[in-house]
Design an enzyme around this catalytic site. Structure first.
Site, PDB file in Angstrom:
ATOM      1  N   GLY A 214       0.830  -1.203   0.000  1.00 36.25           N
ATOM      2  CA  GLY A 214       0.000   0.000   0.000  1.00 36.25           C
ATOM      3  C   GLY A 214       0.865   1.254   0.000  1.00 36.25           C
ATOM      4  O   GLY A 214       2.050   1.206  -0.280  1.00 36.25           O
ATOM      5  N   ILE A 215       0.213   2.379   0.334  1.00 35.03           N
ATOM      6  CA  ILE A 215       0.909   3.671   0.359  1.00 35.03           C
ATOM      7  C   ILE A 215       1.374   3.943   1.782  1.00 35.03           C
ATOM      8  O   ILE A 215       0.677   3.606   2.719  1.00 35.03           O
ATOM      9  CB  ILE A 215      -0.072   4.824  -0.003  1.00 35.03           C
ATOM     10  CG1 ILE A 215      -0.850   4.509  -1.284  1.00 35.03           C
ATOM     11  CG2 ILE A 215       0.637   6.161  -0.093  1.00 35.03           C
ATOM     12  CD1 ILE A 215      -2.000   5.469  -1.548  1.00 35.03           C
ATOM     13  N   GLY A 216       2.528   4.563   1.937  1.00 33.36           N
ATOM     14  CA  GLY A 216       2.851   5.122   3.243  1.00 33.36           C
ATOM     15  C   GLY A 216       4.077   4.556   3.913  1.00 33.36           C
ATOM     16  O   GLY A 216       4.853   3.806   3.326  1.00 33.36           O
ATOM     17  N   ALA A 217       4.231   4.960   5.186  1.00 38.88           N
ATOM     18  CA  ALA A 217       5.458   4.667   5.926  1.00 38.88           C
ATOM     19  C   ALA A 217       5.621   3.166   6.194  1.00 38.88           C
ATOM     20  O   ALA A 217       6.734   2.648   6.162  1.00 38.88           O
ATOM     21  CB  ALA A 217       5.444   5.434   7.252  1.00 38.88           C
ATOM     22  N   ILE A 218       4.494   2.466   6.445  1.00 42.29           N
ATOM     23  CA  ILE A 218       4.640   1.043   6.810  1.00 42.29           C
ATOM     24  C   ILE A 218       5.143   0.218   5.616  1.00 42.29           C
ATOM     25  O   ILE A 218       6.154  -0.485   5.751  1.00 42.29           O
ATOM     26  CB  ILE A 218       3.339   0.490   7.431  1.00 42.29           C
ATOM     27  CG1 ILE A 218       3.132   1.161   8.797  1.00 42.29           C
ATOM     28  CG2 ILE A 218       3.378  -1.027   7.556  1.00 42.29           C
ATOM     29  CD1 ILE A 218       1.843   0.828   9.493  1.00 42.29           C
ATOM     30  N   GLU A 237      -1.373  -2.735  -6.528  1.00 46.48           N
ATOM     31  CA  GLU A 237      -2.096  -1.652  -7.201  1.00 46.48           C
ATOM     32  C   GLU A 237      -1.170  -0.479  -7.443  1.00 46.48           C
ATOM     33  O   GLU A 237      -1.244   0.183  -8.451  1.00 46.48           O
ATOM     34  CB  GLU A 237      -3.359  -1.257  -6.440  1.00 46.48           C
ATOM     35  CG  GLU A 237      -3.132  -0.625  -5.104  1.00 46.48           C
ATOM     36  CD  GLU A 237      -4.438  -0.425  -4.385  1.00 46.48           C
ATOM     37  OE1 GLU A 237      -5.250  -1.343  -4.360  1.00 46.48           O
ATOM     38  OE2 GLU A 237      -4.653   0.666  -3.846  1.00 46.48           O
ATOM     39  N   GLY A 335      -7.809  -0.630  -2.724  1.00 44.11           N
ATOM     40  CA  GLY A 335      -7.666  -2.027  -3.152  1.00 44.11           C
ATOM     41  C   GLY A 335      -7.512  -2.993  -2.002  1.00 44.11           C
ATOM     42  O   GLY A 335      -7.157  -4.156  -2.208  1.00 44.11           O
TER      43      GLY A 335
END
Ligand code: COA
Length: 432
Positions: A214-218, A237, A335
């Protein structure tokens, strides 16, 4: 007429192009970093001439000026996702939110919410008259195909991505040349908590796995801990700069993939110029519309598919809330469910939900006995697989409600474990 003649005859200024949009029409804006800023700016600059133009958008990475209160009569935003630029307007009741799986947006646009106009951005045409939709193929290509009119910003800075990412210039009614910088997403700050989560997630990744991030820091923190792995693949995605680093380090090779061997598959991209240069004309990356990439049955054809997503709240039964805090809408499903289902269909697949154990500067536990009133469940307890925090890994799939609660309390922040245990004892007074 040759495509070159078409191109010349359909070249407009931004102001001329937006004159083609009429009051009451439905306008779809290209997703995320594919947003055509020049055209949206012109639309807002001419706001006074419109009444009630419906603007459909998913992740709005630009200013989303059409959401400002002074344009309430001119524009009405129907959001498939909320982010930094649209959350406040939604909280004030000036934005509508439509729940929809990312994979189903193309059919929604074809069958239920047919657009009059699609605004998008593309690369300049190749020798055959094809433009690439670059960083945003997702619902943007299907929307363009379903629209009466496409208005495109033709931008030298838009990478020419390959795959099912092309439109022919004769499908575009208004072409606007403007070489503005493509919107970039700066790499996120990764703190100690994200690093600990990243390390826990990475411990479940094996050589040869195919990843969705996914998007982001993690997700970016996870990539930091994958440097010693071999032959990882990408079917996701979206991806960002971190993937480029692992390709260059020889960790991501896509060699072990059981679908699209040798290629990273994505539907949109968000990152910096480094990412956009990497994907430009690169046959190792293929972009497809989201009804293909996010179709759970397509995802499931990748053996050993590991999906990594984040969430807002998980209750001790394993119900996952990812898009709201109570009635406050924070984001959208994107998604997440497409990939959880795809990972569950994949032979050897693992669906991971990774989140910090707390929010609100440590004052609010994200693992709770009861979901906040008004929250909408995103991933049901029937589909959830792994939940991970900085305190460890809870494998929920195949576990009873009692076992799930025990596993989740073990990975909750220590400050909240007593409270969670008290509810556990109330529900499950008998020991086994
Ligand atoms: N209770 C109350 N508020 C909470 C909360 C909780 N348990 N958890 C998060 N929030 C609030 C935060 O305080 C923040 O609010 P603010 O913007 O007013 O400060 C907001 O929610 C976003 O939280 P943050 O931790 O910054 O989110 P993030 O950028 O790490 O994103 C999700 C987390 C869940 C919102 C995001 O992963 C998401 O939208 N997931 C669903 C979509 C998805 O998974 N798509 C597939 C991959 S792209």
């Amino acid at each position: 007429m040759t495509w070159r003649t078409w191109y010349k005859e359909h070249l407009f200024t931004p102001a001329q192009a937006v004159q083609q949009i009429k009051s009451g029409q439905r306008v779809v804006v290209a997703h995320a970093c594919g947003e055509p800023s020049i055209i949206l700016d012109a639309l807002v600059a001419h706001a006074a001439q419109y009444e009630n133009v419906e603007i459909i958008h998913m992740v709005a990475m630009g200013k989303a000026a059409y959401c400002q209160p002074q344009y309430d009569k001119n524009f009405h935003h129907n959001a498939f996702f909320l982010g930094g630029s649209t959350r406040a307007a939604a909280a004030e009741g000036r934005v509508d939110f439509t729940p929809v799986y990312f994979s189903e947006i193309p059919s929604l646009l074809r069958e239920d919410l047919r657009p009059n106009v699609t605004l998008l951005q593309c690369s300049p045409p190749d020798a055959h008259g094809y433009v690439s939709l670059g960083v945003s193929v997702d619902y943007t290509k299907p929307a363009a195909e379903a629209s009466d009119l496409v208005i495109a910003q033709v931008n030298q800075n838009m990478p020419r991505t390959l795959g099912d990412s092309f439109l022919h210039v004769t499908q575009i009614g208004c072409l606007v040349e403007a070489d503005t910088p493509v919107i970039e997403l700066a790499p996120p700050k990764i703190g100690d908590v994200e690093r600990a989560i990243g390390e826990n997630v990475a411990s479940l990744v094996r050589d040869g796995d195919t990843l969705q991030l996914g998007i982001g820091a993690i997700p970016d923190a996870v990539l930091l801990f994958l440097k010693e792995k071999n032959d990882l693949g990408i079917h996701t995605e979206m991806f960002s700069d971190g993937v480029v680093e692992l390709v260059e380090a020889g960790v991501i090779t896509n060699k072990a993939k059981t679908l699209h061997r040798g290629q990273s598959i994505a539907t949109f991209l968000m990152g910096t110029r480094r990412l956009y240069d990497y994907v430009n004309n690169n046959p190792a990356v293929a972009m497809y519309p989201v009804d293909y990439v996010n179709d759970p049955y397509v995802i499931g054809q990748n053996d050993n598919l590991v999906s990594i997503n984040s969430c807002v709240q998980v209750d001790i039964m394993g119900q996952v809330v990812s898009t709201s805090a109570g009635l406050r809408q924070i984001s959208g499903v994107g998604g997440q469910v497409d990939f959880v289902r795809g990972a569950n269909l994949s032979k050897g697949g693992r669906a991971i939900m990774a989140m910090p154990s707390t929010t609100g500067k440590g004052k609010i536990s994200k693992i709770v006995p009861f979901l906040d009133q008004g929250s909408a469940v995103t991933t049901t307890r029937n589909e959830v697989n792994y939940v991970i925090t900085e305190y460890g890994i809870a494998k929920l799939k195949g576990k009873s409600l009692r076992q799930r609660a025990e596993a989740l309390i073990r990975i909750a922040h220590p400050d909240f474990r007593d409270e969670l245990t008290a509810e556990f004892r109330r529900r499950y007074p008998r020991d086994y």
